[in-house]
Scaffold this motif. Structure first.
Motif, PDB file in Angstrom:
ATOM      1  N   ALA A 211       1.865   7.817  10.443  1.00 39.59           N
ATOM      2  CA  ALA A 211       2.632   6.608  10.633  1.00 39.59           C
ATOM      3  C   ALA A 211       1.550   5.539  11.052  1.00 39.59           C
ATOM      4  N   SER A 212       0.337   6.092  11.955  1.00 41.94           N
ATOM      5  CA  SER A 212      -0.672   5.137  12.226  1.00 41.94           C
ATOM      6  C   SER A 212      -1.570   4.723  11.263  1.00 41.94           C
ATOM      7  N   ARG A 213      -1.674   5.864  10.465  1.00 37.02           N
ATOM      8  CA  ARG A 213      -2.680   5.588   9.314  1.00 37.02           C
ATOM      9  C   ARG A 213      -2.269   4.657   8.424  1.00 37.02           C
ATOM     10  N   ALA A 214      -0.823   4.927   8.045  1.00 33.36           N
ATOM     11  CA  ALA A 214      -0.238   4.071   6.978  1.00 33.36           C
ATOM     12  C   ALA A 214      -0.038   2.619   7.352  1.00 33.36           C
ATOM     13  N   LEU A 215       0.374   2.512   8.529  1.00 30.63           N
ATOM     14  CA  LEU A 215       0.252   1.055   9.019  1.00 30.63           C
ATOM     15  C   LEU A 215      -1.060   0.246   8.925  1.00 30.63           C
ATOM     16  N   ARG A 216      -1.861   1.082   9.402  1.00 34.42           N
ATOM     17  CA  ARG A 216      -3.106   0.386   9.790  1.00 34.42           C
ATOM     18  C   ARG A 216      -3.911   0.242   8.370  1.00 34.42           C
ATOM     19  N   CYS A 217      -3.885   1.121   7.375  1.00 38.56           N
ATOM     20  CA  CYS A 217      -4.427   0.761   6.176  1.00 38.56           C
ATOM     21  C   CYS A 217      -4.017  -0.242   5.479  1.00 38.56           C
ATOM     22  N   ALA A 218      -2.605  -0.548   5.515  1.00 41.03           N
ATOM     23  CA  ALA A 218      -1.967  -1.693   4.773  1.00 41.03           C
ATOM     24  C   ALA A 218      -2.529  -2.771   5.342  1.00 41.03           C
ATOM     25  N   ALA A 219      -2.211  -2.923   6.944  1.00 34.52           N
ATOM     26  CA  ALA A 219      -2.700  -3.865   7.494  1.00 34.52           C
ATOM     27  C   ALA A 219      -4.054  -4.601   7.448  1.00 34.52           C
ATOM     28  N   SER A 220      -4.886  -3.749   7.301  1.00 35.53           N
ATOM     29  CA  SER A 220      -6.257  -3.838   6.696  1.00 35.53           C
ATOM     30  C   SER A 220      -6.564  -5.079   5.573  1.00 35.53           C
ATOM     31  N   ASP A 221      -5.804  -5.265   4.566  1.00 34.40           N
ATOM     32  CA  ASP A 221      -5.649  -5.984   3.566  1.00 34.40           C
ATOM     33  C   ASP A 221      -5.594  -7.492   3.925  1.00 34.40           C
ATOM     34  N   LEU A 222      -4.498  -7.705   5.338  1.00 41.09           N
ATOM     35  CA  LEU A 222      -4.347  -8.974   5.752  1.00 41.09           C
ATOM     36  C   LEU A 222      -5.839  -9.501   6.393  1.00 41.09           C
TER      37      LEU A 222
ATOM     38  N   PHE B 283       6.125  -6.585   8.226  1.00 49.98           N
ATOM     39  CA  PHE B 283       5.924  -5.407   7.470  1.00 49.98           C
ATOM     40  C   PHE B 283       7.184  -4.928   6.779  1.00 49.98           C
ATOM     41  N   HIS B 284       7.128  -4.442   5.689  1.00 51.21           N
ATOM     42  CA  HIS B 284       8.595  -3.576   5.208  1.00 51.21           C
ATOM     43  C   HIS B 284       8.043  -2.247   4.720  1.00 51.21           C
ATOM     44  N   LEU B 285       8.810  -1.248   5.025  1.00 49.53           N
ATOM     45  CA  LEU B 285       8.524  -0.127   5.147  1.00 49.53           C
ATOM     46  C   LEU B 285       9.465   0.801   4.121  1.00 49.53           C
ATOM     47  N   ALA B 286       8.823   1.346   2.982  1.00 47.71           N
ATOM     48  CA  ALA B 286       9.789   2.332   2.305  1.00 47.71           C
ATOM     49  C   ALA B 286       9.220   3.857   2.422  1.00 47.71           C
ATOM     50  N   LEU B 287      10.244   4.756   2.707  1.00 46.01           N
ATOM     51  CA  LEU B 287      10.051   6.174   2.886  1.00 46.01           C
ATOM     52  C   LEU B 287      10.799   6.968   1.875  1.00 46.01           C
ATOM     53  N   THR B 288      10.020   8.089   0.977  1.00 44.31           N
ATOM     54  CA  THR B 288      10.563   8.971   0.270  1.00 44.31           C
ATOM     55  C   THR B 288      10.263  10.250   1.136  1.00 44.31           C
ATOM     56  N   LEU B 289      11.650  10.829   1.623  1.00 44.64           N
ATOM     57  CA  LEU B 289      11.472  12.138   2.253  1.00 44.64           C
ATOM     58  C   LEU B 289      12.021  13.471   1.712  1.00 44.64           C
TER      59      LEU B 289
ATOM     60  N   ASP C  14       0.802  -1.123   0.008  1.00 41.00           N
ATOM     61  CA  ASP C  14      -0.126   0.011  -0.038  1.00 41.00           C
ATOM     62  C   ASP C  14       1.030   1.268   0.130  1.00 41.00           C
ATOM     63  N   THR C  15       0.539   2.254  -0.911  1.00 38.44           N
ATOM     64  CA  THR C  15       1.355   3.478  -0.978  1.00 38.44           C
ATOM     65  C   THR C  15       0.463   4.645  -0.793  1.00 38.44           C
ATOM     66  N   GLN C  16       0.889   5.394   0.007  1.00 40.14           N
ATOM     67  CA  GLN C  16       0.206   6.851   0.537  1.00 40.14           C
ATOM     68  C   GLN C  16       1.274   7.883   0.222  1.00 40.14           C
ATOM     69  N   VAL C  17       0.619   9.020  -0.378  1.00 39.82           N
ATOM     70  CA  VAL C  17       1.350   9.993  -1.241  1.00 39.82           C
ATOM     71  C   VAL C  17       0.920  11.319  -0.217  1.00 39.82           C
ATOM     72  N   ALA C  18       1.642  12.087   0.443  1.00 40.82           N
ATOM     73  CA  ALA C  18       1.304  13.367   1.153  1.00 40.82           C
ATOM     74  C   ALA C  18       0.188  14.149   0.089  1.00 40.82           C
TER      75      ALA C  18
ATOM     76  N   VAL D 242       6.347  10.088   0.490  1.00 41.97           N
ATOM     77  CA  VAL D 242       5.675   8.971   0.088  1.00 41.97           C
ATOM     78  C   VAL D 242       5.988   8.035   0.911  1.00 41.97           C
ATOM     79  N   ILE D 243       4.844   7.190   1.422  1.00 46.45           N
ATOM     80  CA  ILE D 243       5.130   6.053   2.190  1.00 46.45           C
ATOM     81  C   ILE D 243       4.555   4.800   1.756  1.00 46.45           C
ATOM     82  N   THR D 244       5.605   3.852   1.537  1.00 41.75           N
ATOM     83  CA  THR D 244       4.965   2.683   1.163  1.00 41.75           C
ATOM     84  C   THR D 244       4.899   1.310   2.205  1.00 41.75           C
TER      85      THR D 244
END
Length: 315
Positions: free
Chosen positions: A66-77, A87-93, A48-52, A131-133
């Protein structure tokens, strides 16, 4: 305060403080994570990717992002019925600000602990936009999974809980992104029904999580299953009553992360018991699967309701 290097960032923010995984052989800090899956399980994976300023306000506090990004991705599980593994995390800063990164890591650690998701590894890079993946994975008993394609005509349609709260609070979030209270919790801290999803493995015929709006996502099940989904407007649990002027937004607004699923009527009692065990007091039967291929409809008694939009469109 000096800016951390990439390796300082990994050491200070992401190398410790997360749940531990017995099946993790090699984790954060190496070229790959190495996992030893238990027998006899299949591995479920989602990304799941989320863009600012597209998926969240860029000015929101980092721990809420951070809370929103991880929870949205975990919902697919949860929607697949998988037991979380990590989980793996990729950050573009755009900037490696130590204060922001520390706050982000604090929120990520707390959320990972709540969801039981170890951090397995990831990547950081510089870019013009935040960008948070998040890539999540979990285990399924071999041969068991909840897909979108299993609904059958005559099945009941179920919803794990109320929809609409995140959509209704969005104007407040956009106007005051730092607001972190009970009202904004559905947006920043959506519930992830991991335990309930696992219980549904033996009960549901099809499932998915609601991210882009109930009606829009229902269409995915309808098309994948070659069936229709017919909803009873009065049965759908929503954040506001049927008479509220924004009631329709509850069905089309998205960001709910409830589980929409179908099941044989004979499983109704078992589903109600599973929902009670998970404290999902507003889990409801909300309609019936029909033979009308690909059609999603909402009925208020004998009246067919029309909606200006079905949900969020990415493009």
């Amino acid at each position: 305060m000096s800016r951390p290097s990439e390796f300082d960032l990994i050491r200070d923010c992401f190398a410790s403080g997360y749940p531990l995984a017995d099946d993790l052989i090699t984790g954060v800090g190496d070229d790959c994570s190495v996992i030893r899956p238990p027998f006899p399980y299949d591995l479920a994976q989602s990304i799941d990717t989320q863009v600012a300023d597209v998926h969240f306000p860029a000015s929101a506090p980092a721990h809420l992002i951070a809370s929103r990004a991880l929870r949205c991705a975990a919902s697919d599980l949860a929607a697949m019925g998988a037991r979380p593994q990590g989980f793996h995390l990729a950050l573009t800063l755009p900037d490696n600000d130590p204060s922001w990164l520390g706050d982000f890591a604090d929120g990520l650690r707390r959320t990972a602990a709540q969801l039981g998701l170890p951090l397995l590894g990831g990547d950081t890079t510089r870019g013009t936009q935040l960008v948070i993946t998040v890539a999540v994975q979990g285990y399924l008993p071999q041969g068991q999974r909840l897909e979108r394609s299993g609904a059958q005509a005559g099945d009941d349609i179920w919803l794990s809980g109320p929809v609409g709260a995140a959509a209704l609070i969005l104007p407040t979030v956009l106007a005051a992104p730092a607001t972190d209270n009970q009202a904004t919790a559905p947006y920043y801290h959506p519930s992830v029904h991991l335990g309930f999803g696992q219980k549904l493995l033996s009960l549901a015929s099809a499932a998915m999580d609601i991210s882009d709006g109930l009606l829009q996502d229902a269409g995915h099940i309808a098309r994948a299953s070659d069936t229709g989904l017919s909803f009873d407007a009065c049965s759908i649990p929503t954040a506001v009553s049927r008479e509220h002027p924004r009631w329709s937004d509850c069905l089309t607004g998205g960001d709910d992360y409830q589980i929409l699923f179908t099941a044989s009527p004979e499983n109704a009692s078992a589903i109600e018991a599973a929902a009670m065990a998970e404290s999902l007091s507003q889990c409801r039967r909300v309609g019936r699967v029909t033979a009308e291929s690909g059609k999603v409809s909402v009925w208020d008694g004998a009246q067919l309701l029309n909606f200006q939009t079905q949900g969020y469109e990415h493009f």
